[in-house]
Design an enzyme around this catalytic site. Structure first.
Site, PDB file in Angstrom:
ATOM      1  N   ARG A   1     -19.621  14.531  -6.464  1.00  0.00           N
ATOM      2  CA  ARG A   1     -18.568  15.350  -5.852  1.00  0.00           C
ATOM      3  C   ARG A   1     -17.675  14.430  -5.024  1.00  0.00           C
ATOM      4  NH1 ARG A   1     -22.777  18.231  -1.693  1.00  0.00           N
ATOM      5  NH2 ARG A   1     -23.487  16.297  -0.799  1.00  0.00           N
TER       6      ARG A   1
ATOM      7  N   ARG B   1     -31.433  25.446  -7.224  1.00  0.00           N
ATOM      8  CA  ARG B   1     -30.641  24.996  -6.069  1.00  0.00           C
ATOM      9  C   ARG B   1     -29.379  25.825  -5.910  1.00  0.00           C
ATOM     10  NH1 ARG B   1     -31.550  19.066  -5.343  1.00  0.00           N
ATOM     11  NH2 ARG B   1     -32.855  18.450  -7.070  1.00  0.00           N
TER      12      ARG B   1
ATOM     13  N   TYR C   1      10.853  25.074  13.594  1.00  0.00           N
ATOM     14  CA  TYR C   1       9.946  24.061  14.158  1.00  0.00           C
ATOM     15  C   TYR C   1       8.664  24.695  14.673  1.00  0.00           C
ATOM     16  CZ  TYR C   1      11.331  25.684  18.800  1.00  0.00           C
ATOM     17  OH  TYR C   1      11.546  26.461  19.916  1.00  0.00           O
TER      18      TYR C   1
ATOM     19  N   LYS D   1     -21.397  22.061  -7.321  1.00  0.00           N
ATOM     20  CA  LYS D   1     -22.470  21.348  -8.006  1.00  0.00           C
ATOM     21  C   LYS D   1     -22.501  21.717  -9.491  1.00  0.00           C
ATOM     22  CE  LYS D   1     -26.305  20.425  -5.910  1.00  0.00           C
ATOM     23  NZ  LYS D   1     -27.425  20.761  -5.045  1.00  0.00           N
TER      24      LYS D   1
ATOM     25  N   GLY E   1     -27.155  21.227   3.219  1.00  0.00           N
ATOM     26  CA  GLY E   1     -28.398  21.654   3.863  1.00  0.00           C
ATOM     27  C   GLY E   1     -28.416  23.071   4.394  1.00  0.00           C
TER      28      GLY E   1
ATOM     29  N   SER F   1      11.379  31.840  20.326  1.00  0.00           N
ATOM     30  CA  SER F   1      10.191  30.997  20.200  1.00  0.00           C
ATOM     31  C   SER F   1       8.991  31.927  20.310  1.00  0.00           C
ATOM     32  CB  SER F   1      10.157  29.954  21.322  1.00  0.00           C
ATOM     33  OG  SER F   1       8.936  29.255  21.241  1.00  0.00           O
TER      34      SER F   1
ATOM     35  N   MET G   1     -28.138  26.002   2.690  1.00  0.00           N
ATOM     36  CA  MET G   1     -28.826  27.015   1.890  1.00  0.00           C
ATOM     37  C   MET G   1     -30.124  26.422   1.353  1.00  0.00           C
ATOM     38  SD  MET G   1     -25.686  28.891   0.022  1.00  0.00           S
ATOM     39  CE  MET G   1     -24.813  27.425  -0.420  1.00  0.00           C
TER      40      MET G   1
ATOM     41  N   HIS H   1     -28.646  14.430   7.662  1.00  0.00           N
ATOM     42  CA  HIS H   1     -27.905  15.609   8.112  1.00  0.00           C
ATOM     43  C   HIS H   1     -26.976  15.281   9.280  1.00  0.00           C
ATOM     44  CE1 HIS H   1     -27.524  19.351  10.485  1.00  0.00           C
ATOM     45  NE2 HIS H   1     -27.279  19.855   9.287  1.00  0.00           N
TER      46      HIS H   1
ATOM     47  N   CYS I   1       5.508  28.345  19.993  1.00  0.00           N
ATOM     48  CA  CYS I   1       5.001  27.451  21.037  1.00  0.00           C
ATOM     49  C   CYS I   1       3.628  27.871  21.533  1.00  0.00           C
ATOM     50  CB  CYS I   1       5.986  27.343  22.189  1.00  0.00           C
ATOM     51  SG  CYS I   1       6.274  28.908  23.011  1.00  0.00           S
TER      52      CYS I   1
HETATM   53  C1  PEP Z   1       2.298  32.063  24.551  1.00  0.00           C
HETATM   54  O1  PEP Z   1       2.096  33.150  25.078  1.00  0.00           O
HETATM   55  O2  PEP Z   1       2.059  31.820  23.353  1.00  0.00           O
HETATM   56  C2  PEP Z   1       2.829  30.964  25.362  1.00  0.00           C
HETATM   57  C3  PEP Z   1       3.115  29.804  24.810  1.00  0.00           C
HETATM   58  O3  PEP Z   1       2.916  31.177  26.690  1.00  0.00           O
HETATM   59  P1  PEP Z   1       1.682  31.023  27.711  1.00  0.00           P
HETATM   60  O4  PEP Z   1       0.564  30.481  26.966  1.00  0.00           O
HETATM   61  O5  PEP Z   1       2.172  30.126  28.787  1.00  0.00           O
HETATM   62  O6  PEP Z   1       1.523  32.436  28.142  1.00  0.00           O
END
Ligand code: PEP
Ligand code: MG
Length: 942
Positions: free
Chosen positions: A366, A122, A910, A53, A131, A823, A133, A488, A890
């Site tokens: 803003r 303010r 990845y 602000k 809203g 992984s 604060m 809100h 993963c």
């Molecule tokens: C993990 O541990 O991050 C994983 C992908 O395996 P799980 O969640 O099946 O234990």
């Protein structure tokens, strides 16, 4: 009318904090930044210092826009306040100096003389926290100055109303007196004067209210309402700083990932009044529609009202286009200013204004919060208008908002006129939702359940306030009967991507009686209703919902074509069955990063064989059971390989604790205990239940049940998550690994034979030592060779591991000798790094977050300092051994934007996440790639 010349592009002055007009002692921090009279000490780039602000006010002042003058006390003062529980004398000194400057510019004195200066105080943090604060208006009024104001405006009612509002706000915010204390006095006065509306109280009545308010202050705060305006100012300033630490602000920061240490600035600004009569008013607006992205001038205003009346949703405002009819000049000036502001900021603006006696003042501008749909539409429009580049455009969509494109729609075929309770609610936040009514935020929390999937609830309120935030968070949708599109409820739900119908005036909500009435019908807690946040309809019962609009998805796809070239890391999906794999590919997944094979065993036709395999205590029977499972697994893998057509398919070998497949120990004990007194009907039921364990007749139960219990007890573990799972299973029962490897390679060969390429990555879970990897890797490779020889066909494959234990990160260099890919299983890695049980962390997490011990849930967003550091070490050591080591993630973090950014930064190949998060991950990865490029490009930043 004020004419304003605002350059379309650069309107930031080049002054820096060091060359400010208000004096600072040499070496002292500059705490106070003045704005007014056409120039400001600060500028729009100083959000860290001045808050959003304050920076906006400085920027607009520098541009010559009509902004009431004032000063900003910067965020460092707030941090000082947090550290020292108070402010230094230097802050007071600089504030008094700025106040003197304001007084001289205005030709007024704070709370003194015939024309007293009144100010607003303010909050304003770097990131908007609507809203959360506190704010105090009309500061400077006291028993004398209220009389001067009455005389000068020739409007005693207005003056007394302003004074009673000050005492009320000051009493609540600064002196910590419950709001209800003042509300009760005010309501009693209205009753006494037989009026329903505030406006029904005349000057005399308001004077009486003031006298009672003052008494209430004395009673509850044990002091008088301060008459000295300077004392009021100091106390109000400190209270606003203190409000940074109130519970709702802390909660808001937690869910929005805002750092507690940023602090808020405090803006002290000369008051302008929108409630001086019918040529005054106040409003808020957007330069484009924040719900749909349409290029409409969009907003609401109220004549003869103060700002809080609009944003609090107490009075329902009228569309801003009406302003054109009542004050065309002001309307045109507002359009002109806001169009220029949009061009200058190169983004949709959310602005606040006040009109005092026909003169327009800008109070705030803003970048406006918007839905995901609007974000993409506006970004595409702005690229077409030449306002921003495609590179800039891709940052305009928060990856978490991608979900807006997948929200459900109401199935119109299932909408019967008699089911529509109202169609006049405001379409505050899109999507449709079906749920059971709750009337309070606490009830919502109590009834939502503790799982990730919450019970579908619709929080129904007359209006929401920041105190309802915890309930809004768990509710599936929000319905309010009052308030506008900027109330809100509307603003907050839009940010959450949650369906909301606001201001549904045809619905009467009685929160106390826990009742909602519409079209002569009464709805109670637990009743089902359906909301359509895209059109503003409320319907009774559970209506049919339809999947999202393909047209919007097409826009998103178009937008994604701009983002994709910046993405450097791949995005795979966690999918266990061909249907999910296909869905993932539709979203653009480039492979499967995790197939949890145990999920394949939970199917009705498989679980008996799986149980048989677990229950036996000899290898021969185990192999027999596995033989039955083999063709089923092979068929699953064939489906996956075909769905992915040569893209990588990462298959993890069996991981779960075995007892998950068996009956519960306690249940067995109860069944055994009840056997003695069981009647024939009960016994028959038990025979059916335990048939697969060998119970053919009632007489068998006595033998089967205790034997089963004995085996269940043998398998029972105190810490199953740290127990007989992962590679430990394959090492103790190598025939399981053999069967799974055989199923994988037989499937791959079969698919390859059909001319469809395969790319299998066999993944060994929960490795801690290289020896474990050697053991399991050897089995997989041996079986591969056996299958290739038998079938006379060879396919390409990799054998790698999940890195889920801190030890594995540390000895990654050794493990990489055996593993061809890593992984990171960050679910288990987070569990084992923190020593938090994944399944029980919610017992401590809420307290940890509330106390600021943790900033965010480490199972949602990667803990960069601890878990992240282990990941970094693991990658570095692994690649030292095997420079081309393929690395991915993963765990759940693979679909969370800030974690995806981290994965990009540490050089992963990845990320892998659930199919519905693939697009989120793709955009987050593209933004990470683009910001790196932007930073590299001649010092430009995002
Ligand atoms: C993990 O541990 O991050 C994983 C992908 O395996 P799980 O969640 O099946 O234990
Ligand atoms: Mg795991």
């Amino acid at each position: 009318m004020v004419t304003t010349i605002l350059p379309d592009t650069e309107m930031i002055d080049k002054k820096t904090a060091e060359t400010k007009s208000t004096a600072t002692k040499p070496g002292a921090t500059k705490y106070v930044y003045f704005f007014g009279g056409g120039t400001a000490d600060g500028n729009g780039r100083m959000k860290d210092v001045l808050g959003g602000k304050g920076a906006g006010l400085a920027e607009m002042t520098n541009a010559g826009l009509p902004v009431p003058p004032g000063f900003t006390i910067q965020t460092e003062a707030c941090r000082e306040f947090m550290r020292n529980h108070g402010l230094s004398k230097e802050v007071d000194r600089q504030m008094e100096e700025a106040l003197a400057k304001l007084e001289s510019l205005q030709g007024q004195k704070l709370g003194e003389g015939e024309n007293p200066l009144l100010v607003s105080v303010r909050s304003g943090a770097k990131f908007s926290m609507p809203g959360m604060m506190d704010t105090i208006l009309n500061l400077g009024l006291n028993d004398q100055s209220v009389e001067s104001l009455a005389k000068r405006t020739n409007n005693p009612r207005f003056a007394y109303d302003s004074y009673r509002r000050l005492i009320q706000m000051f009493g609540n915010v600064v002196l910590d007196i419950e709001k209800s204390v003042f509300d009760e006095i005010f309501e009693a006065k209205k009753k006494q004067r037989k009026t329903k509306f505030d406006t029904g109280l005349d000057a005399k009545a308001l004077q009486e209210v003031i006298a009672e308010y003052k008494k209430a202050v004395k009673k509850h705060a044990k002091r008088n309402f301060p008459q000295d305006p300077h004392e009021q100012l100091v106390m109000a300033r400190d209270a606003v700083f203190r409000s940074w630490l109130n519970d709702r602000a802390k909660h808001y920061r937690r869910i929005n990932n805002i750092d507690d240490m940023l602090g808020t600035a405090v803006n002290v600004q000369a008051m302008v009044f929108g409630n001086l009569g019918d040529t005054s008013g106040t409003g808020v607006g957007f330069t484009r529609n924040p719900a749909t992205g349409a290029k409409d001038f969009y907003g609401e205003f109220l004549l003869n009202a103060q700002g809080e009346d609009v944003v609090s949703g107490v009075r329902t405002p009228v569309p801003i286009l009406e302003l054109e009819k009542v004050m065309p000049d002001v309307y045109n000036q507002l359009r002109d200013i806001t169009t220029r502001l949009e061009k200058h900021y190169k983004d949709m603006q959310d602005f606040e204004f006040t009109i005092q006696d026909g003169k327009l003042y800008m109070l705030q501008t803003r970048n406006g919060k918007r839905t995901g749909l609007a974000a993409v539409k506006v970004a595409i429009q702005m690229v077409e208008e030449g306002l921003i580049s495609k590179e800039e455009a891709i940052f305009r969509l928060d990856p978490n908002q991608v979900v807006d494109f997948y929200v459900a729609r109401l199935d119109e075929k299932d909408v019967k006129p008699e089911d529509v309770l109202t169609s006049k609610g405001l379409p505050a936040s899109p999507g449709a939702v079906v749920g059971q009514i709750v009337f309070t935020a606490d009830d919502a929390v109590a009834k939502a359940g503790h799982g990730v999937e919450k019970n579908p609830l619709i929080l129904v309120r007359a209006e929401t306030t920041p105190e309802d935030i915890h309930g809004m968070e768990v509710a599936a949708g929000i319905l309010t009967s009052q308030g506008g599109m900027t109330s809100h409820a509307a603003v907050v739900t839009r940010g959450m991507g949650k369906c909301c119908v606001a201001g549904a005036g045809e619905i009467a909500v009685d929160e106390r009686a826990r009742e909602m009435r519409a079209r002569g019908q009464v709805f109670k807690e637990g009743d089902w209703i359906t909301l359509d946040g895209t059109t503003g309809r409320v319907l009774r019962g559970k209506r049919n919902l339809l999947p999202p609009d393909p047209e919007n998805l097409a826009q998103l796809e178009h937008f994604m074509t701009w983002a994709e070239p910046f993405r450097k890391i791949g995005v795979r999906a966690n999918a266990d069955i061909p249907r999910d794999a296909k869905k993932a590919r539709e979203f653009g997944a480039e492979g499967i990063g995790l197939c949890r094979t145990e999920h394949m065993f939970f199917a009705q036709d498989r679980i008996p064989h799986m149980r048989a395999m677990i229950l036996t205590d000899n290898e021969k029977d185990r192999r027999a059971a596995l033989k039955k499972l083999l063709p089923m697994q092979r068929a699953d893998f064939i489906g996956l390989f075909k769905a992915m057509e040569g893209l990588p398919v990462t298959i993890r070998l069996l991981d779960p604790p075995l007892h998950e497949f068996l009956p519960k120990r306690e249940k067995l004990m109860v069944d055994i205990a009840s056997l003695a007194s069981a009647g024939s009907k009960q016994k028959k039921a038990l025979v059916e239940e335990y048939a697969e364990y060998g119970a053919k007749a009632a007489g068998d139960l006595k033998k089967v049940l205790p034997e089963l219990l004995a085996r269940v007890e043998e398998l029972h573990e105190f810490n199953p998550m740290l127990g007989h799972r992962g590679c430990r299973l394959g090492i103790t029962y190598p025939e399981i690994t053999e069967m799974q490897a055989r199923a994988i390679f037989e499937a791959a060969v079969a698919v390859d034979k059909e001319g469809i390429k395969t790319h299998a990555e066999v993944m060994i879970p929960l490795i801690a030592t290289v020896k474990e990897m050697e053991n399991q890797g050897a089995i997989v490779r041996r079986v591969a060779e056996e299958v290739f020889k038998e079938k006379g066909r060879h396919v390409h494959y990799l054998v790698g591991t999940m890195i889920e234990l801190p030890r594995a990160c540390l000895v990654a260099g050794e493990i990489a000798k055996e593993a061809e890919f890593f992984s990171f299983g960050t679910n288990d890695l987070t569990q084992t790094t923190f020593g938090f049980s994944r399944d029980d962390v919610n017992k401590v997490l809420p307290t940890y977050l509330a106390e600021g011990i943790l900033k965010q849930d480490p199972f949602a967003a990667i803990d960069r300092e601890g878990v992240g550091e282990l990941v970094r070490i693991g990658i570095e050591r692994g690649r030292k051994t095997r420079p081309k080591l393929e690395v991915g993630i993963c765990g759940e973090h693979g679909g969370e934007p800030s974690s995806v950014e981290f994965c990009h930064q540490v050089g992963m190949d990845y990320v892998s996440c659930s199919p519905f998060r693939v697009l989120t991950a793709r955009l987050a990865a593209a933004q990470a790639g683009a910001s790196e490029k932007l930073q590299g490009d001649a010092g430009r930043t995002k």
